[in-house]
Design a protein around this motif. Structure first.
Motif, PDB file in Angstrom:
ATOM      1  N   LEU A  86      41.570   7.755 -26.008  1.00 51.80           N
ATOM      2  CA  LEU A  86      43.151   8.228 -25.678  1.00 51.80           C
ATOM      3  C   LEU A  86      42.974   7.385 -23.819  1.00 51.80           C
ATOM      4  O   LEU A  86      44.236   7.446 -24.252  1.00 51.80           O
ATOM      5  CB  LEU A  86      43.540   9.867 -25.061  1.00 51.80           C
ATOM      6  CG  LEU A  86      43.619  10.174 -26.734  1.00 51.80           C
ATOM      7  CD1 LEU A  86      44.089  11.200 -26.665  1.00 51.80           C
ATOM      8  CD2 LEU A  86      44.001   9.601 -27.742  1.00 51.80           C
TER       9      LEU A  86
ATOM     10  N   LEU B 233      43.633  12.047 -34.769  1.00 44.58           N
ATOM     11  CA  LEU B 233      44.079  11.398 -32.789  1.00 44.58           C
ATOM     12  C   LEU B 233      44.568   9.934 -33.427  1.00 44.58           C
ATOM     13  O   LEU B 233      45.987   9.620 -33.142  1.00 44.58           O
ATOM     14  CB  LEU B 233      43.824  11.484 -32.179  1.00 44.58           C
ATOM     15  CG  LEU B 233      43.088  13.204 -31.607  1.00 44.58           C
ATOM     16  CD1 LEU B 233      41.886  13.079 -30.149  1.00 44.58           C
ATOM     17  CD2 LEU B 233      44.396  13.660 -30.303  1.00 44.58           C
ATOM     18  N   ILE B 234      43.776   9.141 -34.294  1.00 45.28           N
ATOM     19  CA  ILE B 234      43.939   7.895 -34.782  1.00 45.28           C
ATOM     20  C   ILE B 234      45.298   7.893 -35.342  1.00 45.28           C
ATOM     21  O   ILE B 234      45.827   6.732 -35.294  1.00 45.28           O
ATOM     22  CB  ILE B 234      42.571   7.312 -35.425  1.00 45.28           C
ATOM     23  CG1 ILE B 234      41.554   6.675 -34.076  1.00 45.28           C
ATOM     24  CG2 ILE B 234      43.040   6.018 -35.542  1.00 45.28           C
ATOM     25  CD1 ILE B 234      40.489   7.053 -35.156  1.00 45.28           C
TER      26      ILE B 234
ATOM     27  N   ILE C 292      50.227  13.402 -30.482  1.00 49.10           N
ATOM     28  CA  ILE C 292      48.919  13.397 -30.086  1.00 49.10           C
ATOM     29  C   ILE C 292      48.364  15.072 -29.238  1.00 49.10           C
ATOM     30  O   ILE C 292      47.501  15.161 -29.268  1.00 49.10           O
ATOM     31  CB  ILE C 292      48.850  12.533 -28.941  1.00 49.10           C
ATOM     32  CG1 ILE C 292      49.142  11.482 -29.075  1.00 49.10           C
ATOM     33  CG2 ILE C 292      47.455  12.666 -27.390  1.00 49.10           C
ATOM     34  CD1 ILE C 292      47.135  10.201 -29.233  1.00 49.10           C
TER      35      ILE C 292
ATOM     36  N   SER D 152      40.446   0.634 -27.717  1.00 50.41           N
ATOM     37  CA  SER D 152      40.133   1.546 -27.033  1.00 50.41           C
ATOM     38  C   SER D 152      40.003   2.637 -28.837  1.00 50.41           C
ATOM     39  O   SER D 152      38.502   3.484 -28.305  1.00 50.41           O
ATOM     40  CB  SER D 152      41.377   2.854 -27.929  1.00 50.41           C
ATOM     41  OG  SER D 152      42.685   2.136 -26.947  1.00 50.41           O
TER      42      SER D 152
ATOM     43  N   PHE E 136      44.344  -1.189 -29.285  1.00 49.68           N
ATOM     44  CA  PHE E 136      44.024  -0.697 -30.711  1.00 49.68           C
ATOM     45  C   PHE E 136      42.875  -0.447 -30.965  1.00 49.68           C
ATOM     46  O   PHE E 136      41.728   0.365 -31.001  1.00 49.68           O
ATOM     47  CB  PHE E 136      44.882  -0.352 -31.860  1.00 49.68           C
ATOM     48  CG  PHE E 136      44.508   0.182 -32.840  1.00 49.68           C
ATOM     49  CD1 PHE E 136      45.670   1.245 -33.299  1.00 49.68           C
ATOM     50  CD2 PHE E 136      42.955  -0.518 -34.121  1.00 49.68           C
ATOM     51  CE1 PHE E 136      44.630   2.030 -33.824  1.00 49.68           C
ATOM     52  CE2 PHE E 136      43.273   0.288 -34.962  1.00 49.68           C
ATOM     53  CZ  PHE E 136      43.982   1.946 -35.384  1.00 49.68           C
TER      54      PHE E 136
ATOM     55  N   THR F 284      50.280   7.880 -19.801  1.00 48.75           N
ATOM     56  CA  THR F 284      49.321   7.582 -20.743  1.00 48.75           C
ATOM     57  C   THR F 284      48.575   9.275 -20.246  1.00 48.75           C
ATOM     58  O   THR F 284      48.560  10.111 -21.537  1.00 48.75           O
ATOM     59  CB  THR F 284      47.680   7.838 -20.022  1.00 48.75           C
ATOM     60  OG1 THR F 284      47.097   5.996 -20.402  1.00 48.75           O
ATOM     61  CG2 THR F 284      46.494   8.381 -20.862  1.00 48.75           C
TER      62      THR F 284
ATOM     63  N   LEU G 240      46.227   5.145 -23.179  1.00 46.26           N
ATOM     64  CA  LEU G 240      47.256   5.236 -24.021  1.00 46.26           C
ATOM     65  C   LEU G 240      48.504   4.751 -23.894  1.00 46.26           C
ATOM     66  O   LEU G 240      49.379   4.179 -24.252  1.00 46.26           O
ATOM     67  CB  LEU G 240      47.863   6.286 -24.328  1.00 46.26           C
ATOM     68  CG  LEU G 240      48.107   7.408 -25.897  1.00 46.26           C
ATOM     69  CD1 LEU G 240      48.018   6.682 -27.548  1.00 46.26           C
ATOM     70  CD2 LEU G 240      47.921   8.870 -25.789  1.00 46.26           C
TER      71      LEU G 240
ATOM     72  N   GLU H 195      51.775   7.727 -31.564  1.00 46.16           N
ATOM     73  CA  GLU H 195      51.540   7.305 -29.883  1.00 46.16           C
ATOM     74  C   GLU H 195      50.440   6.472 -30.671  1.00 46.16           C
ATOM     75  O   GLU H 195      50.479   5.275 -29.360  1.00 46.16           O
ATOM     76  CB  GLU H 195      51.610   8.141 -28.916  1.00 46.16           C
ATOM     77  CG  GLU H 195      52.760   9.100 -29.509  1.00 46.16           C
ATOM     78  CD  GLU H 195      52.484  10.548 -30.152  1.00 46.16           C
ATOM     79  OE1 GLU H 195      53.990  11.099 -29.528  1.00 46.16           O
ATOM     80  OE2 GLU H 195      51.454  10.892 -30.508  1.00 46.16           O
ATOM     81  N   PHE H 196      49.562   6.908 -30.888  1.00 52.41           N
ATOM     82  CA  PHE H 196      48.033   5.521 -30.724  1.00 52.41           C
ATOM     83  C   PHE H 196      48.380   4.409 -31.555  1.00 52.41           C
ATOM     84  O   PHE H 196      47.878   4.071 -31.637  1.00 52.41           O
ATOM     85  CB  PHE H 196      47.002   6.358 -31.399  1.00 52.41           C
ATOM     86  CG  PHE H 196      45.578   5.601 -31.335  1.00 52.41           C
ATOM     87  CD1 PHE H 196      45.086   6.046 -29.629  1.00 52.41           C
ATOM     88  CD2 PHE H 196      44.890   4.754 -32.350  1.00 52.41           C
ATOM     89  CE1 PHE H 196      43.637   5.400 -29.370  1.00 52.41           C
ATOM     90  CE2 PHE H 196      43.603   4.963 -32.068  1.00 52.41           C
ATOM     91  CZ  PHE H 196      42.962   4.824 -31.265  1.00 52.41           C
TER      92      PHE H 196
END
Length: 434
Positions: free
Chosen positions: A100, A32-33, A134, A65, A62, A124, A103, A37-38
């Protein structure tokens, strides 16, 4: 590379100025990281225009999160582990929602949302559920997993304990941003004993509660939040920058709707101006894009847009005075007329801005923005609402504080050499206390 049982073959760590290290052991979190998008959150500042007041406030969504994720990881893996009230099957869901939760923030966050009537939480959820990197990563956990993550962030997930970890009056989100924002702004207000709070957190059926012995650490946390809002988040200079930012975006939208021919066309804004913004369009927006346009628009023929952009880029901000709209409505109307007489558009150069905060609230069922209170777990297992035990918290419970400021371009007013009488009248009103 092989990842047995969903774990990385070797733990990954991020060095962090607040938590020292952020630990990633799950392949899902690592993947995910790594999504675009992240990674976009690196290009969205956590505190919007505050870097123009506190020069160190350059940290990003960032950073924050990852910090929220780390706090939740510590709570689940160290504090809640093997406690009967905690369902370990909710672990990855909680970690994903923590990672997230921000996001969908746009450039300059809340100011951007206000101008274009957007909701970062809606975006999000749209990013989590849409055709995105994601979503593809989350689907590895099952067809309904992205929906569950979105529900936690929307506060509609059936397990309220999971929701309360990320969204409550004492959650991982607040615990990270208070400390992180204090660190990067260089102030001392946001510091509190998080280690103590984590040690005394206990899972209950529908929320996190705090052992009675940890009450004083929670008092300190609430007062830290109170001070941060008034000393940092609502700082009048940051609000001046936000006022100008907002007016730039309003002016550009107005010119576009009016058919104005831009030297630098706002292509990234077209879908916003036409109320046709898609997730794909939204994800292309970040603060580097916005600042590119602001620098380009400094050369526009429209004097209002050009001047406002110069002010923001060069940090030539508006001045401000205390101004109570309830007591000074007549002066407000007089100022509008005087600005018009002087040839200054009050829609862009005379701005009343209000900030309001409720540091802690007890339970008010049925009211808008219902807030679940913080509960203390007494030695006999009984739950008591925090303000019933703490005189400090009782003193500020349910009390909303509001601050009003009037923003204006002092330099333009001072330059009224040919309109001395108007200048004197404006300055006279601005000097009057309410």
């Amino acid at each position: 590379m092989s990842y047995p049982n969903g774990k990385l073959s070797e733990e990954k760590v991020f060095k962090d100025p607040v938590h020292r290290y952020i630990h990633v052991r799950d392949k899902l979190i690592w993947d995910l990281i790594g999504t675009p998008e992240f990674q976009r959150l690196r290009r969205i500042r956590q505190l919007g225009t505050t870097y123009l007041t506190f020069h160190g406030a350059e940290h990003s969504r960032f950073n924050h999160s990852l910090g929220v994720y780390e706090i939740i990881r510590r709570i689940i893996d160290d504090v809640f582990y093997e406690r009967p009230q905690w369902d370990q099957n909710e672990r990855l869901l909680s970690l994903c929602a923590a990672l997230l939760h921000d996001l969908g923030h746009g450039p300059f966050s809340h100011a951007f949302e206000k101008v274009f009537h957007l909701d970062h939480e809606e975006f999000t959820r749209a990013i989590i559920l849409g055709n995105t990197g994601i979503n593809k990563v989350l689907l590895q956990m099952g067809a309904d997993f992205p929906k569950k993550v979105a529900e936690v962030i929307a506060k509609t997930y059936e397990n309220k304990l999971v929701v309360s970890l990320i969204s409550s009056q004492i959650d991982a989100d607040r615990m990270d941003y208070l400390q992180r924002d204090a660190y990067f702004t260089g102030v001392s207000y946001g510091h509190f004993d998080m280690e103590r709070i984590l040690r005394v957190m206990r899972p209950r059926e529908d929320q996190v509660v705090i052992k009675k012995s940890g009450m004083h650490a929670v008092e300190d946390y609430i007062m830290s939040r109170y001070q941060m809002y008034w000393q940092v988040y609502f700082h009048p200079v940051s609000r001046s920058a936000e006022v100008i930012l907002t007016k730039i975006l309003h002016r550009a939208k107005h010119l576009y709707k009016d058919g104005y021919l831009f030297k630098t066309e706002p292509k990234h804004f077209y879908s916003l101006y036409n109320d046709q913004i898609t997730v794909e369009d939204y994800l292309k927006l970040d603060e580097s894009i916005i600042l590119y346009y602001f620098q380009a628009w400094m050369e526009e023929e429209d004097t209002v847009l050009s001047d406002l952009c110069h002010r923001f880029v060069d940090r030539n901000l508006f001045q401000y005075v205390e101004f109570n709209p309830h007591l000074q409505m007549q002066q407000w109307l007089e100022l509008i007329q005087l600005f018009k007489k002087a040839g200054i558009d009050p829609d862009y150069y005379l701005v009343l801005d209000s900030s309001s905060d409720l540091p802690y609230d007890f339970y008010r069922p049925g009211e808008e923005e219902e807030r679940l209170p913080i509960h203390l777990q007494m030695p006999n297992g009984e739950l008591r609402e925090l303000s019933r035990e703490s005189e400090i918290v009782e003193a500020i419970s349910g009390k909303r504080r509001t601050d009003h400021k009037l923003y204006f371009p002092q330099d333009i007013i001072e330059d009224f050499s040919s309109k001395r009488k108007v200048k004197e009248q404006i300055l006279e009103i601005l000097k009057k206390p309410y």
